[in-house]
Design a protein around this motif. Structure first.
Motif, mmCIF file in Angstrom:
data_model
loop_
_atom_site.group_PDB
_atom_site.id
_atom_site.type_symbol
_atom_site.label_atom_id
_atom_site.label_comp_id
_atom_site.label_asym_id
_atom_site.label_seq_id
_atom_site.Cartn_x
_atom_site.Cartn_y
_atom_site.Cartn_z
ATOM 1 N N HIS A 176 -0.156 6.848 -7.596
ATOM 2 C CA HIS A 176 0.758 7.115 -6.482
ATOM 3 C C HIS A 176 1.398 8.490 -6.640
ATOM 4 N N TYR A 177 1.897 8.765 -7.849
ATOM 5 C CA TYR A 177 2.595 10.043 -8.085
ATOM 6 C C TYR A 177 1.679 11.239 -7.792
ATOM 7 N N PHE A 178 0.446 11.197 -8.302
ATOM 8 C CA PHE A 178 -0.474 12.316 -8.071
ATOM 9 C C PHE A 178 -0.852 12.413 -6.593
ATOM 10 N N THR A 179 -0.938 11.275 -5.938
ATOM 11 C CA THR A 179 -1.249 11.300 -4.499
ATOM 12 C C THR A 179 -0.142 12.012 -3.734
ATOM 13 N N GLN A 180 1.101 11.660 -4.016
ATOM 14 C CA GLN A 180 2.172 12.284 -3.231
ATOM 15 C C GLN A 180 2.288 13.784 -3.539
ATOM 16 N N CYS A 181 2.004 14.183 -4.778
ATOM 17 C CA CYS A 181 2.000 15.624 -5.107
ATOM 18 C C CYS A 181 0.885 16.355 -4.374
ATOM 19 N N ALA A 226 0.877 -1.186 0.000
ATOM 20 C CA ALA A 226 0.000 0.000 0.000
ATOM 21 C C ALA A 226 0.911 1.232 0.000
ATOM 22 N N SER A 227 1.386 1.588 -1.179
ATOM 23 C CA SER A 227 2.441 2.612 -1.258
ATOM 24 C C SER A 227 1.962 4.002 -0.825
ATOM 25 N N LYS A 228 0.691 4.325 -1.103
ATOM 26 C CA LYS A 228 0.215 5.673 -0.745
ATOM 27 C C LYS A 228 0.133 5.810 0.778
ATOM 28 N N LEU A 229 -0.345 4.752 1.404
ATOM 29 C CA LEU A 229 -0.419 4.738 2.861
ATOM 30 C C LEU A 229 0.982 4.798 3.467
ATOM 31 N N ALA A 230 1.893 4.032 2.866
ATOM 32 C CA ALA A 230 3.276 4.020 3.361
ATOM 33 C C ALA A 230 3.885 5.409 3.248
ATOM 34 N N PHE A 231 3.550 6.098 2.167
ATOM 35 C CA PHE A 231 4.098 7.443 1.947
ATOM 36 C C PHE A 231 3.617 8.407 3.035
#
Ligand code: DON
Length: 309
Positions: free
Chosen positions: A192-197, A134-139
């Motif tokens: 993922h990319y848009f989430t972290q931005c 779950a990369s977005k959660l991990a971020f």
């Protein structure tokens, strides 16, 4: 390091106030509609030191879209996860091109010039999607841990706006996929990319979360290693040469600090062995860097003698 920290709050306040009177402030990013809605008159700044001092002025507790500053956090997570193998897939050279340029990626066979242009950050997003369930959660968890603050969130309007206007980023991702340099499915990587931005943080959270880069990889707030000393060195090196988009040379020339900006108007600058400065004001110059943010950091670096060179 011996810096003159007397009257630090007054110095920060005076520097920020001086910016209020300047008319040439640039334009708020509007290529993503949700960003265009931010009040252009907001401005704040903060400095956190590795010794535990903190000063914030102006709107330093107002959360804003961190945008490309997220690339620093993603990079650290990916380095921690895959180690030196990362550098087979992304380079560490300045690009000399706008942050969302496609042309160089074709010439260089799908290997992004560095991890802080869009292609590089999308590649990093692929590493995270491929290595976390779950990369977005991990971020988000990573940010909350290093900032020592649970109050860090995703702005879902900005996320939707990024997604709806993300064709160029999709083109970068598919081009890299065609060169076999993206492992996961492109829509997952872009999500993922848009989430972290789309994460929002304030100047205080940003300054405190990046203290480990000023402290050889160790978060001084809780004495915990966030990355190795070598990785902290590498991140700072990349930020020195590429962190301010296509104005990185000028920033090194005039300020002399590793730094990263985002089109939300935030800039973070690392002062090795001392601390982190964060300045925020939404209007941008033609390179995508906050006009007030750059002036503020340049002024403070000069006044306190912070250049690393
Ligand atoms: O990729 C985009 O369109 C933005 N979310 C990028 C953010 C940014 O600050 C520019 N980056 N390098």
């Amino acid at each position: 390091m011996n810096k003159d920290l007397s009257n630090l709050r007054e110095k920060l306040q005076a520097l920020l106030l001086a910016q209020r009177d300047k008319s040439a402030r640039g334009n708020v990013a509007d290529y993503i509609p949700a960003l265009a809605e931010v009040d252009p008159n907001l401005m704040g700044a903060a400095i956190a030191t590795i010794d535990g001092d903190f000063v914030g002025v102006g709107d330093y507790q107002h959360a804003f879209s961190i945008q490309s500053i997220s690339k620093v956090f993603g990079l650290v997570m990916a380095m921690n996860r895959v180690g030196d193998a990362l550098w087979q897939r992304v380079n560490m050279e300045p690009s000399g091109q706008p942050f969302n340029s496609i042309i160089q990626l074709e010439w260089e066979k799908g290997i992004p010039r560095n991890p802080v242009i869009n292609a590089g950050a999308i590649l990093i997003s692929d590493v995270l999607v491929s290595h976390y369930s779950a990369s977005k959660l991990a971020f988000i968890s990573f940010l909350r841990t290093i900032a020592n603050d649970e109050d860090i969130h995703i702005d879902h309007d900005v996320f939707q706006s990024e997604l709806a206007h993300g064709n160029r980023n999709a083109a970068l991702a598919y081009l890299m996929k065609s060169f076999n340099n993206i492992e996961a499915e492109v829509p997952d990587v872009l999500e993922h990319y848009f989430t972290q931005c789309s994460v929002t943080m304030n100047c205080q959270q940003l300054a405190q979360s990046l203290l480990f880069l000023a402290n050889k990889g160790v978060n001084p707030l809780n004495n915990t290693a966030v990355c190795t000393r070598k990785e902290a060195h590498r991140v700072n090196a990349i930020l020195s040469t590429s962190g301010m988009y296509d104005q990185s040379g000028e920033f090194a020339f005039s300020v002399g600090l590793p730094a990263k900006s985002g089109v939300g108007g935030g800039i973070v600058a690392i002062v090795p062995n001392f601390g982190v400065i964060c300045a925020w004001s939404p209007p941008l110059n033609s390179f995508g860097n906050s006009v007030v943010g750059m002036n503020f950091i340049a002024g403070l670096a000069e006044e306190l003698g912070l250049s690393i060179y």
